[in-house]
Design a protein around this motif. Structure first.
Motif, PDB file in Angstrom:
ATOM      1  N   GLU A  82      24.356  22.510  45.705  1.00 27.99           N
ATOM      2  CA  GLU A  82      23.593  21.791  44.851  1.00 27.99           C
ATOM      3  C   GLU A  82      23.592  22.433  43.639  1.00 27.99           C
ATOM      4  N   LYS A  83      23.698  23.828  43.296  1.00 35.34           N
ATOM      5  CA  LYS A  83      23.902  24.517  41.856  1.00 35.34           C
ATOM      6  C   LYS A  83      25.063  25.350  41.611  1.00 35.34           C
ATOM      7  N   HIS A  84      26.279  25.394  42.536  1.00 36.56           N
ATOM      8  CA  HIS A  84      27.415  26.473  42.189  1.00 36.56           C
ATOM      9  C   HIS A  84      28.406  25.568  42.715  1.00 36.56           C
ATOM     10  N   ALA A 144      21.687  25.528  48.655  1.00 37.58           N
ATOM     11  CA  ALA A 144      21.667  25.891  47.169  1.00 37.58           C
ATOM     12  C   ALA A 144      23.112  26.055  46.535  1.00 37.58           C
TER      13      ALA A 144
END
Length: 349
Positions: free
Chosen positions: A96-98, A93
């Motif tokens: 993907e996001k940070h 995650a």
């Protein structure tokens, strides 16, 4: 800075732990990994696992890119395998996001799988020096005794009080050292039984010490009888020394790990074994008990030597014949790994 924090930091400078492997360097990935490993596990146990883990997966991106079997193999023996799965998912995650980093925002960090309020606070305090309190088991014990707070720390109202105390004591300066210090105090001085109160920098103001309540605080969780369950583990070993392993489902203990096929009793074990391979005989091995947090498992291993694999196994992704010499490459439950590594030599055919 409160007197609590100043006294604790002065003690930490002289007696705290300054050479833990996740302190050098003390970056967010290493702090996070250590915090997850240290949940319900002692430092002395965690250190070799941590070192092996970061040697193979030195960065968050390496962890995110690894397959689950690799992660579980590195975790094998630490128990509570859901922690490893959440660690893996959280790393993915973050990629993907940070931008491949653990976020410095508390809400974003706490929203990742397996990271609760205390773990998020520990990462932000130790890696970034931000003022966030923590409340792991060691800290709960220190604050419960110091303030004389009765009631099981897992109860909502008691935990609410402890968070308030934790926040009030956490200083804005030297937050990383303070966070390590209060964990160290609970782990080495204010221990569960027979705490070394004379060595504690807080004992002159500690309610539990003053009132002779160190044996009663924290208030224990109301006890429950631990049930015992039983299972028969099938060890199907072929003429090449390979053992049949089965991936467990996503529910229950050891979820998603490779393990041994199981049966309720010997008769069912024979029926299952015959579905997987052609067999001639079975040898009962010494039974043993494995203790989980909520029940005891009585395990009866049944060894089927010289088994001949049936071709249908190749069509099942959750069944695999595996050489015992290569078991370290898989995530296996610790008792299953120990059982397989201690198998008697194959019977001469």
């Amino acid at each position: 800075m409160t007197s609590f924090a100043s006294h604790l930091l002065a003690w930490f400078d002289r007696h705290g732990r300054h050479d833990l492997p996740w302190q050098h360097p003390r970056d967010a990935y290493r702090v996070w990994l250590s915090e997850i490993m240290l949940q319900q596990t002692q430092v002395v146990t965690v250190i070799p696992y941590f070192q092996r883990f970061v040697t193979q997966l030195p960065t968050l991106r390496d962890l995110a890119a690894a397959d689950e079997d690799t992660v579980l193999a590195l975790w094998s023996g630490l128990g509570y395998y859901r922690r490893a799965r959440f660690l893996h998912r959280a790393a993915q995650a973050c990629v993907e996001k940070h931008a491949g980093e653990l976020p410095r925002d508390f809400d974003a960090l706490a929203a990742l799988p397996g990271i609760g309020r205390s773990t998020a606070g520990a990462i932000l305090a130790q890696a970034y020096g931000l003022k966030f309190p923590i409340l792991d088991g060691n800290v709960k014990r220190v604050l419960t005794r110091y303030h004389g707070i009765a009631g099981h720390p897992g109860e909502r109202e008691v935990e609410k009080q402890l968070w308030q105390r934790a926040d009030a004591h956490t200083p804005a300066e030297r937050t990383a050292d303070y966070t390590q210090a209060i964990m160290d105090l609970g782990a080495t001085v204010c221990v569960r039984t027979r705490p070394a109160c004379a060595m504690c920098p807080m004992h002159s103001d500690c309610v539990a010490y003053r009132d002779n309540l160190t044996a009663q605080l924290p208030t224990p969780k109301p006890g429950k009888a631990i049930p015992t369950r039983s299972t028969t583990m099938l060890i199907l070993r072929d003429i090449d020394g390979r053992v049949l392993l089965q991936r467990r489902g996503e529910q229950g203990v050891w979820s998603g790990l490779w393990s041994l096929p199981e049966a309720d009793d010997t008769d069912e074990a024979w029926r299952k074994a015959q579905r997987h391979a052609r067999i001639d005989d079975a040898q009962p091995l010494t039974s043993f008990v494995h203790v989980f947090s909520h029940y005891r498992l009585q395990i009866q291993p049944l060894l089927f030597d010289g088994a001949t694999a049936v071709h249908a196994i190749a069509d099942n992704a959750d069944l695999r014949w595996y050489p015992i010499s290569e078991l370290l490459m898989l995530g296996l439950p610790a008792p299953v790994r120990s059982l397989l590594m201690a198998l008697p030599e194959p019977t001469a055919l």
